[in-house]
Design a protein around this motif. Structure first.
Motif, PDB file in Angstrom:
ATOM      1  N   UNK A  69       0.854  -1.191   0.000  1.00 45.98           N
ATOM      2  CA  UNK A  69       0.000   0.000   0.000  1.00 45.98           C
ATOM      3  C   UNK A  69       0.887   1.237   0.000  1.00 45.98           C
ATOM      4  N   UNK A  70       0.771   2.033  -1.049  1.00 47.45           N
ATOM      5  CA  UNK A  70       1.583   3.239  -1.185  1.00 47.45           C
ATOM      6  C   UNK A  70       1.000   4.362  -0.334  1.00 47.45           C
ATOM      7  N   UNK A  71       1.804   5.382  -0.131  1.00 47.59           N
ATOM      8  CA  UNK A  71       1.331   6.579   0.571  1.00 47.59           C
ATOM      9  C   UNK A  71       0.228   7.240  -0.266  1.00 47.59           C
ATOM     10  N   UNK A  72      -0.699   7.919   0.396  1.00 45.20           N
ATOM     11  CA  UNK A  72      -1.811   8.540  -0.338  1.00 45.20           C
ATOM     12  C   UNK A  72      -1.355   9.677  -1.251  1.00 45.20           C
ATOM     13  N   UNK A  73      -2.113   9.892  -2.302  1.00 47.71           N
ATOM     14  CA  UNK A  73      -1.900  11.054  -3.159  1.00 47.71           C
ATOM     15  C   UNK A  73      -2.420  12.288  -2.437  1.00 47.71           C
ATOM     16  N   UNK A 128       0.450   8.157 -14.672  1.00 48.05           N
ATOM     17  CA  UNK A 128      -0.280   7.318 -15.632  1.00 48.05           C
ATOM     18  C   UNK A 128       0.417   7.341 -16.983  1.00 48.05           C
ATOM     19  N   UNK A 129       0.886   8.515 -17.372  1.00 45.98           N
ATOM     20  CA  UNK A 129       1.597   8.647 -18.635  1.00 45.98           C
ATOM     21  C   UNK A 129       2.885   7.816 -18.615  1.00 45.98           C
ATOM     22  N   UNK A 130       3.595   7.864 -17.502  1.00 47.50           N
ATOM     23  CA  UNK A 130       4.825   7.077 -17.323  1.00 47.50           C
ATOM     24  C   UNK A 130       4.517   5.579 -17.415  1.00 47.50           C
ATOM     25  N   UNK A 176       6.412   1.541 -16.417  1.00 49.51           N
ATOM     26  CA  UNK A 176       7.008   1.627 -15.080  1.00 49.51           C
ATOM     27  C   UNK A 176       6.015   2.247 -14.099  1.00 49.51           C
ATOM     28  N   UNK A 177       5.799   1.567 -12.997  1.00 48.25           N
ATOM     29  CA  UNK A 177       4.967   2.090 -11.924  1.00 48.25           C
ATOM     30  C   UNK A 177       5.807   2.151 -10.657  1.00 48.25           C
ATOM     31  N   UNK A 178       5.634   3.220  -9.895  1.00 48.07           N
ATOM     32  CA  UNK A 178       6.440   3.389  -8.686  1.00 48.07           C
ATOM     33  C   UNK A 178       5.611   3.250  -7.411  1.00 48.07           C
ATOM     34  N   UNK A 179       4.309   3.351  -7.531  1.00 50.55           N
ATOM     35  CA  UNK A 179       3.415   3.168  -6.390  1.00 50.55           C
ATOM     36  C   UNK A 179       2.538   1.956  -6.663  1.00 50.55           C
ATOM     37  N   UNK A 180       2.352   1.154  -5.626  1.00 49.42           N
ATOM     38  CA  UNK A 180       1.557  -0.063  -5.800  1.00 49.42           C
ATOM     39  C   UNK A 180       0.472  -0.163  -4.738  1.00 49.42           C
ATOM     40  N   UNK A 181      -0.578  -0.858  -5.128  1.00 51.39           N
ATOM     41  CA  UNK A 181      -1.693  -1.125  -4.227  1.00 51.39           C
ATOM     42  C   UNK A 181      -2.027  -2.597  -4.378  1.00 51.39           C
TER      43      UNK A 181
END
Length: 183
Positions: free
Chosen positions: A68-72, A126-128, A134-139
């Motif tokens: 669980x990533x930190x919140x936006x 999202x563009x990245x 590549x995704x850096x935050x995961x849920x």
């Protein structure tokens, strides 16, 4: 009048029901719209509780950062989106027009505005993700930006329908108050 066991009253063929009183359409519409809005508020409440749980788990680090990533940033002001729903619920028992109007205005401020900001905040991630994979935050193993965009789409629909039904309910209540003033 017909008795329970006997024949119909003399002199009637059963077509004399049209003169009887009926519930006015704006009252019927009011009950239906209140029911629809309540359903949407409960859906919003479930989504809101899930968001609070996600944010709590992220801040308290109950699960690893990979789970669980930190919140936006947009999630913090969106927590205030419960206020318009509560105002909407408070407007129902006595058909309080001012609470319903406050609910609709605050929905724009506390619900729609953070969602617009959130879509802009998450757009680079999202563009990245879609350009480079590549995704850096995961849920829970999924890309957080993908999951949150799905939540965003769902929540926008809930709020849009809630605003639509609230406007129709407001029009229904105005119709009934205008008819009372004419009499």
């Amino acid at each position: 009048m017909a008795s329970r066991a006997g024949p119909r009253a003399a002199g009637t063929d059963g077509s004399d029901f049209k003169h009887r009183e009926r519930v006015a359409t704006h009252y019927q519409m009011s009950v239906t719209l209140k029911y629809e809005i309540k359903k949407l508020i409960y859906v919003h409440l479930v989504i809101w509780l899930l968001l609070v749980a996600k944010m709590s788990v992220g801040h308290l680090r109950l699960l690893s950062h990979d789970q669980v990533a930190m919140p936006y940033q947009w999630e913090y002001p969106y927590l205030l989106s419960i206020v318009p729903s509560l105002l909407g619920l408070l407007s129902f028992p006595r058909n309080n027009i001012s609470y319903l109007v406050l609910s609709m205005i605050s929905m724009g401020l506390f619900s729609i505005a953070p969602l617009i900001y959130g879509s802009m905040e998450m757009f680079p991630a999202a563009q990245q993700l879609y350009r480079h994979g590549k995704a850096y935050r995961f849920l829970f193993g999924f890309s957080a930006v993908s999951v949150m965009y799905l939540v965003l789409v769902l929540v926008v629909q809930v709020h849009a329908w809630q605003l639509y039904y609230s406007k129709k309910l407001l029009d229904s209540w105005f119709t009934s108050t205008q008819e009372k003033k004419r009499k």
